[in-house]
Design an enzyme around this catalytic site. Structure first.
Site, PDB file in Angstrom:
ATOM      1  N   CYS A  11      37.990  20.359  43.523  1.00 43.65           N
ATOM      2  CA  CYS A  11      38.362  19.161  44.274  1.00 43.65           C
ATOM      3  C   CYS A  11      39.499  19.484  45.264  1.00 43.65           C
ATOM      4  CB  CYS A  11      38.711  18.011  43.339  1.00 43.65           C
ATOM      5  SG  CYS A  11      38.726  16.394  44.161  1.00 43.65           S
ATOM      6  N   GLU A  23      34.278  19.419  35.346  1.00 50.72           N
ATOM      7  CA  GLU A  23      34.745  19.005  34.019  1.00 50.72           C
ATOM      8  C   GLU A  23      34.336  17.569  33.685  1.00 50.72           C
ATOM      9  OE1 GLU A  23      38.057  17.625  36.733  1.00 50.72           O
ATOM     10  OE2 GLU A  23      36.619  19.270  36.665  1.00 50.72           O
ATOM     11  N   HIS A  27      33.890  17.412  40.465  1.00 49.20           N
ATOM     12  CA  HIS A  27      34.621  17.745  39.246  1.00 49.20           C
ATOM     13  C   HIS A  27      33.639  18.250  38.190  1.00 49.20           C
ATOM     14  CE1 HIS A  27      38.655  16.166  40.165  1.00 49.20           C
ATOM     15  NE2 HIS A  27      38.006  15.279  40.901  1.00 49.20           N
TER      16      HIS A  27
END
Length: 208
Positions: free
Chosen positions: A86, A191, A189
């Site tokens: 990001c 994650e 993202h």
């Protein structure tokens, strides 16, 4: 679990959701650390720079790290595998144009610009699919239908279009993944992207 041959260091510069990134890596890999300590960075085979928020605040924190020069040497000279996430991807550019102009790291020539989506709300939040532009081991097992989770209003526009590995679209096409040599950046993202995100992180750890 993967054996401890590869060590990933998530750079802790006081800016970014390091815990979420740590948990994502730790779900499949046993040698993960969150640190900005020189010994940990030297031990690492893979370096990760997470990021949330504004470009200038992030780049200021990064450049003020006592180990910033070591980080730069590790990436540019020792060619350790690097992943920016990001804002951690956006700071790779020469310049960012968020709340005025601010110099970036210049590791991937280009500029960070506001998404041109006049008929859509910003930030761009939610799931969006990628379009694979250039095949890479980082994208092993993925296709144009693979979705990732985004939260951003700005994007990195690489000077060399060949350094864009995948794109996404929100009002306009923008770089979802960039790559130059050992340096990778993702606008989304991983994650927060469930199975696809974990697959991408696993692929990153397989890079040598």
């Amino acid at each position: 679990m993967t054996s401890g041959k590869s060590n990933v260091c998530i750079i802790d510069y006081g800016f970014g959701n390091v815990n979420s990134v740590y948990n994502a890596f730790k779900s499949f890999h046993d040698s993960v650390m969150v640190s900005n300590d020189a010994k940990d960075m030297e031990k690492a085979t893979h370096l990760v720079l997470p990021g949330v928020g504004a470009f200038k605040a992030a780049i200021d924190k990064i450049k003020k790290m006592p180990t910033f020069e070591l980080l730069e040497y590790s990436v540019l000279n020792k060619k350790k595998m690097f992943l920016g996430i990001c804002v951690g991807m956006q700071v790779l550019a020469d310049v960012g144009h968020e709340h005025g102009s601010c110099d970036g790291l210049g590791w991937i020539p280009g500029a960070v610009k506001r998404i041109n989506a006049p008929n859509l709300s910003l930030p761009h939040v939610g799931w969006n699919n990628i379009r694979v532009v250039r095949k890479s081991p980082l994208l092993e097992g993925m296709s144009d239908n693979t979705d990732f989770y985004y939260v951003h209003s700005y994007h990195l526009e690489p000077l060399n279009s060949e350094e864009m590995m995948a794109s996404s679209n929100y009002g306009e096409e923008f770089a979802a993944i960039v790559n130059r040599d050992n340096i990778y950046g993702v606008q989304f993202h991983p994650e927060k992207s469930q199975k696809a995100g974990i697959m991408l992180l696993k692929n990153f750890m397989s890079l040598k």
